[in-house]
Design an enzyme around this catalytic site. Structure first.
Site, PDB file in Angstrom:
ATOM      1  N   THR A   1      54.773  49.236  55.729  1.00  0.00           N
ATOM      2  CA  THR A   1      53.611  49.647  56.517  1.00  0.00           C
ATOM      3  C   THR A   1      53.193  48.428  57.336  1.00  0.00           C
ATOM      4  OG1 THR A   1      51.975  48.862  54.908  1.00  0.00           O
ATOM      5  CG2 THR A   1      52.837  51.104  54.582  1.00  0.00           C
TER       6      THR A   1
ATOM      7  N   THR B   1      43.334  45.528  40.082  1.00  0.00           N
ATOM      8  CA  THR B   1      42.320  44.638  40.659  1.00  0.00           C
ATOM      9  C   THR B   1      41.055  44.577  39.804  1.00  0.00           C
ATOM     10  OG1 THR B   1      40.827  44.445  42.560  1.00  0.00           O
ATOM     11  CG2 THR B   1      41.589  46.649  42.052  1.00  0.00           C
ATOM     12  N   ASP B   2      40.321  43.482  39.961  1.00  0.00           N
ATOM     13  CA  ASP B   2      39.020  43.379  39.256  1.00  0.00           C
ATOM     14  C   ASP B   2      37.984  44.331  39.849  1.00  0.00           C
ATOM     15  OD1 ASP B   2      38.525  42.075  41.673  1.00  0.00           O
ATOM     16  OD2 ASP B   2      37.781  40.224  40.767  1.00  0.00           O
ATOM     17  N   GLU B   3      38.275  44.872  41.046  1.00  0.00           N
ATOM     18  CA  GLU B   3      37.272  45.729  41.700  1.00  0.00           C
ATOM     19  C   GLU B   3      37.029  47.024  40.934  1.00  0.00           C
ATOM     20  OE1 GLU B   3      37.373  46.147  45.890  1.00  0.00           O
ATOM     21  OE2 GLU B   3      38.033  44.091  46.222  1.00  0.00           O
TER      22      GLU B   3
ATOM     23  N   TYR C   1      38.770  52.288  47.872  1.00  0.00           N
ATOM     24  CA  TYR C   1      39.908  51.476  47.399  1.00  0.00           C
ATOM     25  C   TYR C   1      39.839  51.289  45.885  1.00  0.00           C
ATOM     26  CZ  TYR C   1      42.400  47.207  46.070  1.00  0.00           C
ATOM     27  OH  TYR C   1      43.186  46.299  45.408  1.00  0.00           O
TER      28      TYR C   1
ATOM     29  N   LYS D   1      42.304  52.630  42.834  1.00  0.00           N
ATOM     30  CA  LYS D   1      43.002  51.737  41.888  1.00  0.00           C
ATOM     31  C   LYS D   1      42.581  52.087  40.451  1.00  0.00           C
ATOM     32  CE  LYS D   1      45.409  48.703  42.621  1.00  0.00           C
ATOM     33  NZ  LYS D   1      46.888  48.607  42.844  1.00  0.00           N
TER      34      LYS D   1
END
Ligand code: NAD
Ligand code: DAU
Length: 351
Positions: free
Chosen positions: A40, A134-136, A159, A163
């Site tokens: 991409t 991810t920590d998000e 996002y 995840k």
């Protein structure tokens, strides 16, 4: 001829993936590393020019959401280990096009899980599906506290929700089908080859082009920054030494408010570009905030430190300085990724 273990790395042409591919190709001659990537806008084979001719490396251009194609590749190459990094990774893009994130991050992960399960169910011994997250997924912290492996999931952006969803499916496949998985949740990475839409490379590029440095809101948002090669080392350790069904949090022990980070970046850029002190800082412009902007992320990385002996190898000042030097020495790379000309490289190299 000795059997080479077949390892699939998805998203290997991207920022973190390319560092993981390089590490594995060079360190493990007994593995055959398959880098599967759709290329991409964020994927760039120029990132891997130094390893592309290695006999234990192959590139597969494919879409992780294309179920028949992915199943065919699993049947053909019998991947014993999967390190799954392919994703849509930019929070701002997830705000303008959330469905693309559900497709790639949720559906793509499901397609890979199913393909892995299909070829190995009943014979999971020695196999491993490693999901990079991810920590998000943990949402946001207030002024104090750290994310640990047991912090409840509370994602705030499309996002991070995508995840979080993919993490849940990985775990569910472990519970339901006994699929051997590991997950790691990492904080903000920075370093060589990061696409200039994320804070640090975007601001380096803008300083070079004498454009404004758009700081969201008041700039008092905090992130925990980790040098990408230290993340790649952590991934190597988790993949080889981590326990099945475990989660590992990976972080830099390195919290910075955005505005302080940007000022440090400006100072280092001025010195490296031999500009009078304060020149780059004049470009800082406070702009409209990101919707749903998470205030603070910070990782408690004591589990991976204590269990696997991992720790970051560079200080932030060193890592940032190396990163800036790389961008200054690779202006062609920057120009190519911003112009899209790297597609021409791919056509020339592989067609
Ligand atoms: P990136 O955007 O630089 O790279 C993503 C790669 O995935 C690209 O090469 C892209 O071509 C490929 N890809 C996208 N859609 C695909 C599809 N449908 N099929 C096959 N390939 C596809 O991302 P990154 O920053 O290197 O992040 C890699 C992984 O690490 C992601 O899963 C991300 O969520 C996670 N992560 C990133 C950070 C960070 O700070 N960058 C921190 C923690 C976790
Ligand atoms: O925490 C891990 C996550 O870090 C990863 O999972 C993501 O893939 C990765 O993109 C990153 O997300 P962030 O949103 O934290 O990274 P970004 O570089 O986009 O932004 C870092 C901080 O800087 C954030 O508080 C928003 C702010 N920012 C960002 C940009 C692009 C600005 O102030 N201005 C900007 O132009």
């Amino acid at each position: 001829m000795k059997h080479k273990k077949s390892i699939l790395i998805t998203g290997g042409a991207g920022f973190i993936g390319s560092h993981v591919v390089r590490l594995f190709v060079n360190k493990y001659p007994d593995y055959h590393i398959f880098n599967l990537d759709l290329l991409t806008y964020a994927g760039n084979l120029e990132n891997l020019q130094d390893v592309e001719k290695s006999s234990n490396y192959s590139f597969l251009k494919a879409d992780i959401t294309n179920e028949p194609e992915i199943n065919k590749l699993f049947d053909l190459y019998r991947f014993e280990g999967v390190i799954h990094l392919a994703a849509e990774s930019h929070v701002d893009r997830s705000i303008s096009d959330p469905l693309a994130f559900v497709k790639t991050n949720v559906m793509g992960t499901m397609v890979l899980l199913n393909a892995f399960k299909k070829i190995w169910e009943g014979d999971f011994n020695g196999k491993r599906f490693y999901h990079i997250s991810t920590d998000e997924v943990y949402g946001t912290l207030g002024d104090t506290g750290l994310f640990s492996e047991t912090t409840p999931y509370d994602p705030n952006s499309p996002y991070s929700a995508s995840k979080a969803s993919s993490d849940h499916f990985v775990r569910a496949y472990g519970e339901t089908y006994k699929l051997p998985y590991i997950i790691s949740n990492c904080s903000n990475n920075y370093g060589e080859n990061q696409f200039p839409e994320k804070l640090i490379p975007l601001f380096i590029n803008n300083i070079l082009e004498n454009k404004m440095l758009p700081v969201y809101g008041d700039g008092n948002y905090t992130r925990d920054w980790l040098y990408v090669k230290d993340h790649a080392e952590a991934i190597d350790l988790v993949f080889h030494k981590g326990k099945n069904t475990a989660t590992y949090n990976i972080g830099g022990f390195n919290e910075w408010k955005n505005i302080d980070l940007v000022k440090l970046l400006c100072q280092q850029m001025d010195v490296k570009l031999s500009k009078p002190k304060g020149t780059s800082e004049k470009l800082i412009t406070f702009v409209k905030d990101r919707p749903g902007h998470d205030l603070r992320y910070a990782i408690d990385a004591s589990k991976i430190s204590q269990e696997l002996g991992w720790k970051p190898s560079v200080t932030f000042e060193e890592g940032l300085s190396k990163t800036i030097d790389w961008y200054l020495n690779n202006k062609d790379w920057l120009e190519n990724v911003t112009s899209g000309a790297y597609q021409t490289y791919y056509e020339k190299q592989y067609k």
